[in-house]
Design an enzyme around this catalytic site. Structure first.
Site, PDB file in Angstrom:
ATOM      1  N   GLY A  66      -5.263  -1.653  -1.446  1.00 24.80           N
ATOM      2  CA  GLY A  66      -5.018  -0.318  -0.926  1.00 24.80           C
ATOM      3  C   GLY A  66      -5.893  -0.103   0.279  1.00 24.80           C
TER       4      GLY A  66
ATOM      5  N   ASP B 244       0.812  -1.222   0.000  1.00 23.63           N
ATOM      6  CA  ASP B 244       0.000   0.000   0.000  1.00 23.63           C
ATOM      7  C   ASP B 244       0.844   1.269   0.000  1.00 23.63           C
ATOM      8  OD1 ASP B 244      -2.192  -1.662   0.119  1.00 23.63           O
ATOM      9  OD2 ASP B 244      -2.450  -1.457   2.282  1.00 23.63           O
TER      10      ASP B 244
ATOM     11  N   GLN C  33      -1.264  -9.322  -6.359  1.00 25.37           N
ATOM     12  CA  GLN C  33      -0.379  -8.152  -6.195  1.00 25.37           C
ATOM     13  C   GLN C  33       0.722  -8.377  -5.167  1.00 25.37           C
ATOM     14  OE1 GLN C  33      -3.360  -4.526  -6.118  1.00 25.37           O
ATOM     15  NE2 GLN C  33      -4.385  -6.465  -5.767  1.00 25.37           N
TER      16      GLN C  33
END
Length: 360
Positions: free
Chosen positions: A185, A142, A286
């Protein structure tokens, strides 16, 4: 070079690319240049709770192949706050003193903790109350740890999200669709903003900038009016509904996790326009895979710097990346404020300059 030391290293919180590269750098520098002993703590602070503490002896030989390996060979956890540790009977117990005892039982001179802001806050409290000499290394996809421009794992996550956008362009154009990519995020929109610009998204939605569905649909219609029959939308999982509610889903252990805003947007866009929409949720992809060259460089630099800080007796500090160099900052400063996207940030201005819709 100086007195012999015995140091520990652990990875805490969610995994990401580059963690093993940090472990490798710490071991190569500490053993190869200082002749210290390095113990890897298994499964974050859980390893220090065990009796005997669960560790593995790390050497340049058994860490040499870690540079590109994803995940963490030490294991990690993002559950079980040691100050309120969930017990089998449903109660919570403060087990922090067990972690401190494990550290001292191993006769460690210092501990390197690799974590995000939440993990570093817990580790710092453990260190303060338990007499642990702690050095922090920031990691999070993040990129929201304070006092550092980059955290380990972020660049790889952006690369993966950008590649996904690159691939979605072709199928979106082929079918005249709106393709929505939901990325991670937890509190900040750095992945969506960076990947959105790099991947040529037409709409970028991040939690730091409020949006209206009407503005998103207007952008899609403008493109249609110009003969551009498709649009690419990237959205951070922390983006709320238009009315301000987080989109979450219930998972195992009764935990509520972010996720689903992409589907919400698809339904809203379809309802308010004639656009056909499809959603891709990138999720944990990710976090995994081979780390990018930049993450390897950052991990290697952080690892070496952390060892040097220990050699000079500087503790309660986090290594950070500022102005193209490694610096040390107090951990308290790093965790005081998470690093959100500033709406006046250069990349926000870049997106607007490129005609990308941010929803406001």
């Amino acid at each position: 070079m100086g007195e012999h030391k015995r140091i520990g290293i652990l990875t805490s919180g969610g995994d990401c690319a580059g963690l093993n590269a940090v472990i490798r750098a710490v071991v190569h520098h500490a053993v190869g240049n200082y002749n210290w002993d390095v113990l890897g703590i298994r499964n974050a602070t859980l390893g220090l709770m065990q009796r005997p503490p669960q560790v593995m002896h790390l050497t340049p030989e058994n860490t040499d192949g870690l540079l590109t390996m994803g995940g963490t060979i030490l294991g990690t956890t993002n559950r079980g706050n040691p100050f309120a540790f969930p017990m089998p009977d449903g109660t919570e117990r403060d087990r922090s003193n067990e972690i401190a005892r494990g550290y001292h039982q191993l006769k460690l001179d210092a501990l390197i903790g690799i974590g995000g802001d939440g993990s570093l806050a817990i580790l710092r409290r453990l260190a303060q109350e338990g007499g642990i000499n702690l050095i922090g290394i920031p990691k999070t996809i993040d990129n929201d740890v304070g006092a550092t421009e980059c955290s380990i794992g972020f660049d790889t996550a952006v690369n993966i999200a950008t590649e996904a956008l690159d691939r979605l362009h072709f199928t979106a154009a082929s079918h005249s669709r709106v393709m929505i990519l939901e990325v991670m995020g937890r509190d900040a929109g750095h992945i969506a903003l960076n990947a959105g610009i790099a991947g040529g998204a037409h709409v970028i939605l991040i939690p730091e900038i409020s949006y209206k569905i009407a503005n998103v649909c207007r952008k899609i219609r403008q493109r249609q009016d110009r003969g551009q029959n498709f649009s690419i939308v990237i959205v951070s999982e922390a983006v709320c509904t238009e009315s301000g509610e987080l989109v979450t889903k219930m998972e195992q252990f009764g935990e509520s996790r972010l996720g689903g805003v992409g589907q919400y947007l698809a339904e809203q866009i379809s309802h308010h326009s004639d656009a056909e929409t499809r959603v891709t949720v990138l999720g944990h992809i990710q976090r995994g895979g081979i780390s990018s060259p930049l993450d390897r460089l950052l991990a290697s630099s952080f690892g070496v710097a952390a060892v040097d800080a220990i050699s000079e007796g500087r503790y309660d500090r986090m290594v950070a990346w500022q102005n193209r160099q490694i610096v040390e900052v107090p951990i308290a400063e790093a965790i005081a404020n998470y690093r959100a996207v500033n709406p006046q940030d250069t990349l926000v201005k870049t997106a607007r300059g490129l005609g990308i819709c941010l929803g406001d």
